[in-house]
Design an enzyme around this catalytic site. Structure first.
Site, PDB file in Angstrom:
ATOM      1  N   ARG A   1      -1.805 -14.286   4.379  1.00 41.20           N
ATOM      2  CA  ARG A   1      -2.601 -13.588   5.404  1.00 41.20           C
ATOM      3  C   ARG A   1      -1.910 -13.680   6.766  1.00 41.20           C
ATOM      4  NH1 ARG A   1      -7.024 -10.261   4.349  1.00 41.20           N
ATOM      5  NH2 ARG A   1      -8.011 -10.937   6.282  1.00 41.20           N
TER       6      ARG A   1
ATOM      7  N   THR B   1      -5.818  -7.114  10.732  1.00 39.00           N
ATOM      8  CA  THR B   1      -6.090  -5.832  10.070  1.00 39.00           C
ATOM      9  C   THR B   1      -5.624  -4.648  10.904  1.00 39.00           C
ATOM     10  OG1 THR B   1      -8.039  -6.890   9.112  1.00 39.00           O
ATOM     11  CG2 THR B   1      -7.930  -4.494   8.971  1.00 39.00           C
TER      12      THR B   1
ATOM     13  N   ARG C   1       2.348  -6.343   9.700  1.00 36.50           N
ATOM     14  CA  ARG C   1       1.625  -5.266  10.393  1.00 36.50           C
ATOM     15  C   ARG C   1       2.051  -5.165  11.857  1.00 36.50           C
ATOM     16  NH1 ARG C   1      -4.198  -6.812   7.656  1.00 36.50           N
ATOM     17  NH2 ARG C   1      -4.112  -5.395   5.860  1.00 36.50           N
TER      18      ARG C   1
ATOM     19  N   PHE D   1     -15.424   3.894   6.832  1.00 41.53           N
ATOM     20  CA  PHE D   1     -14.036   4.147   6.460  1.00 41.53           C
ATOM     21  C   PHE D   1     -13.796   4.088   4.946  1.00 41.53           C
ATOM     22  CE2 PHE D   1     -14.403  -0.430   7.417  1.00 41.53           C
ATOM     23  CZ  PHE D   1     -13.868  -0.998   6.272  1.00 41.53           C
TER      24      PHE D   1
ATOM     25  N   TYR E   1     -12.108  -2.673  -3.727  1.00 43.72           N
ATOM     26  CA  TYR E   1     -12.659  -2.641  -2.369  1.00 43.72           C
ATOM     27  C   TYR E   1     -14.193  -2.578  -2.346  1.00 43.72           C
ATOM     28  CZ  TYR E   1      -8.130  -2.163   0.043  1.00 43.72           C
ATOM     29  OH  TYR E   1      -6.880  -2.386   0.578  1.00 43.72           O
TER      30      TYR E   1
ATOM     31  N   HIS F   1      -2.032  -5.382   1.576  1.00 46.42           N
ATOM     32  CA  HIS F   1      -3.279  -6.103   1.323  1.00 46.42           C
ATOM     33  C   HIS F   1      -2.942  -7.537   0.928  1.00 46.42           C
ATOM     34  CE1 HIS F   1      -7.196  -7.219  -0.370  1.00 46.42           C
ATOM     35  NE2 HIS F   1      -6.512  -7.752  -1.367  1.00 46.42           N
TER      36      HIS F   1
ATOM     37  N   GLU G   1      -9.385 -10.665  -7.578  1.00 47.31           N
ATOM     38  CA  GLU G   1      -8.445  -9.540  -7.444  1.00 47.31           C
ATOM     39  C   GLU G   1      -7.294  -9.649  -8.446  1.00 47.31           C
ATOM     40  OE1 GLU G   1      -7.475  -9.732  -3.290  1.00 47.31           O
ATOM     41  OE2 GLU G   1      -9.438  -8.979  -2.676  1.00 47.31           O
TER      42      GLU G   1
ATOM     43  N   ASN H   1      -2.042   0.344   7.248  1.00 46.12           N
ATOM     44  CA  ASN H   1      -1.606  -1.006   7.632  1.00 46.12           C
ATOM     45  C   ASN H   1      -0.797  -1.729   6.551  1.00 46.12           C
ATOM     46  OD1 ASN H   1      -3.711  -1.587   5.960  1.00 46.12           O
ATOM     47  ND2 ASN H   1      -4.895  -2.758   7.450  1.00 46.12           N
TER      48      ASN H   1
ATOM     49  N   LYS I   1       0.822  -1.210   0.000  1.00 47.09           N
ATOM     50  CA  LYS I   1       0.000   0.000   0.000  1.00 47.09           C
ATOM     51  C   LYS I   1       0.864   1.271   0.000  1.00 47.09           C
ATOM     52  CE  LYS I   1      -4.038  -2.085   2.262  1.00 47.09           C
ATOM     53  NZ  LYS I   1      -4.848  -2.076   3.520  1.00 47.09           N
TER      54      LYS I   1
HETATM   55  P1  IDP Z   1      -7.796  -6.725   5.554  1.00 49.51           P
HETATM   56  O1  IDP Z   1      -6.983  -5.722   4.768  1.00 49.51           O
HETATM   57  O2  IDP Z   1      -7.057  -7.212   6.763  1.00 49.51           O
HETATM   58  O3  IDP Z   1      -8.342  -7.821   4.702  1.00 49.51           O
HETATM   59  P2  IDP Z   1     -10.487  -5.578   5.563  1.00 49.51           P
HETATM   60  O4  IDP Z   1     -11.473  -5.755   6.646  1.00 49.51           O
HETATM   61  O5  IDP Z   1     -10.728  -6.298   4.274  1.00 49.51           O
HETATM   62  O6  IDP Z   1      -9.049  -5.927   6.156  1.00 49.51           O
HETATM   63  O7  IDP Z   1     -10.391  -4.014   5.280  1.00 49.51           O
HETATM   64  C1  IDP Z   1      -9.723  -3.533   4.134  1.00 49.51           C
HETATM   65  C2  IDP Z   1      -8.875  -2.358   4.509  1.00 49.51           C
HETATM   66  O8  IDP Z   1      -9.715  -1.273   4.902  1.00 49.51           O
HETATM   67  C3  IDP Z   1      -7.962  -2.568   5.732  1.00 49.51           C
HETATM   68  O9  IDP Z   1      -6.748  -3.212   5.403  1.00 49.51           O
HETATM   69  C4  IDP Z   1      -7.723  -1.145   6.176  1.00 49.51           C
HETATM   70  O10 IDP Z   1      -6.760  -0.497   5.338  1.00 49.51           O
HETATM   71  C5  IDP Z   1      -9.087  -0.511   5.915  1.00 49.51           C
HETATM   72  N1  IDP Z   1      -9.932  -0.539   7.101  1.00 49.51           N
HETATM   73  C6  IDP Z   1     -10.667  -1.567   7.564  1.00 49.51           C
HETATM   74  N2  IDP Z   1     -11.317  -1.225   8.687  1.00 49.51           N
HETATM   75  C7  IDP Z   1     -10.987   0.051   8.920  1.00 49.51           C
HETATM   76  C8  IDP Z   1     -11.344   0.984   9.958  1.00 49.51           C
HETATM   77  O11 IDP Z   1     -12.111   0.693  10.888  1.00 49.51           O
HETATM   78  N3  IDP Z   1     -10.796   2.238   9.867  1.00 49.51           N
HETATM   79  C9  IDP Z   1      -9.934   2.596   8.852  1.00 49.51           C
HETATM   80  N4  IDP Z   1      -9.584   1.748   7.874  1.00 49.51           N
HETATM   81  C10 IDP Z   1     -10.098   0.496   7.917  1.00 49.51           C
HETATM   82 MG    MG Z   2      -9.755  -7.745   3.153  1.00 54.57          MG
END
Ligand code: IDP
Ligand code: MG
Length: 153
Positions: free
Chosen positions: A88, A94, A105, A60, A52, A118, A129, A115, A12
Site C-alpha cells: 500500500r 488513492t 501513483r 463512481f 469491488y 490495486h 481477493e 490510478n 489496472k
Molecule cells: P484504493 O484503490 O486506494 O484502495 P478505494 O477507495 O478502495 O481506493 O477505491 C477503489 C478504486 O475506485 C480506486 O483505486 C479508484 O480506481 C476508484 N475510485 C475511488 N474513488 C473514486 C472517485 O472518487 N472517483 C473515481 N474513481 C474512484
Molecule cells: Mg481499496
C-alpha cells in the site's frame, strides 16, 4: 521479524495500455516482496463486481467497473513481512495528486479514475481477493536464496 503476509496486486488497464505493467511489479520485487502468483487476465463484469463489492452504490462504481474491465490486467500475489502495508505504501494514496513522490501513483498518475494499481487494504481483504483471482490455482511457496538478506529470518 514481522508477520509474514500475502497481498493481492492488480496492474489496472491504464497501466497495461501505457506499458507500465512490469514496472509496477518490478517496484514490488525490488523492494524485497516475493512473487508467489502471477496471472494475466481479462476481468469481466461479474468478477469486477465481486472484487469491488464494497464500493457498490457509490457514484463512481459504474465507471470503476468499466475501467477495470476495459483491457487485460495482471493479478499478482506478493509475500513478505508486512506485505499488505508495504505494498500500500509503495502504491501511494488513492488520488494520485495526493500520493507521495516515489510511490507508483505519485510518480506515474494524475487521475483517481486512472490510478494504475490495486493493492489489498488489510490481511483479511488480501485473503478474500486472492481467493477471487487465484481460485483453484496453487500459489508457489518457494525459498529464495536472498530471503535471509531481505527478511529477518
Ligand atoms: P484504493 O484503490 O486506494 O484502495 P478505494 O477507495 O478502495 O481506493 O477505491 C477503489 C478504486 O475506485 C480506486 O483505486 C479508484 O480506481 C476508484 N475510485 C475511488 N474513488 C473514486 C472517485 O472518487 N472517483 C473515481 N474513481 C474512484
Ligand atoms: Mg481499496
Amino acid at each position: 521479524m514481522a508477520e509474514m503476509e500475502r497481498t493481492l496486486i492488480l496492474v489496472k488497464p491504464d497501466a497495461m495500455q501505457r506499458g507500465l505493467g512490469f514496472e509496477i511489479l518490478r517496484r514490488r520485487e525490488a523492494r524485497g516482496l516475493k512473487p508467489v502468483g502471477v496471472r494475466l487476465l481479462q476481468v469481466d463484469e461479474a468478477l469486477a463486481k465481486r472484487h469491488y463489492g464494497e464500493h457498490e452504490g457509490k457514484p463512481f462504481f459504474a465507471g470503476l467497473v468499466d475501467y477495470i474491465t476495459s483491457s487485460p490486467i495482471i493479478a499478482a500475489v506478493f509475500e513478505g513481512p508486512n506485505a499488505v502495508a508495504a505494498a500500500r505504501q509503495t502504491m501511494g494514496s488513492t488520488r494520485p495528486t495526493e500520493a507521495a513522490p516515489g510511490t507508483i501513483r505519485g510518480d506515474l498518475g494524475v487521475e483517481i479514475g486512472r490510478n494504475l494499481v490495486h493493492g489489498s487494504d488489510s490481511p483479511a481483504s488480501a485473503e478474500r481477493e486472492i481467493g477471487i483471482f487465484f481460485e483453484g490455482q496453487p500459489l508457489a511457496a518457494w525459498p529464495r536464496d536472498v530471503d535471509r538478506w531481505t527478511f529477518e529470518l
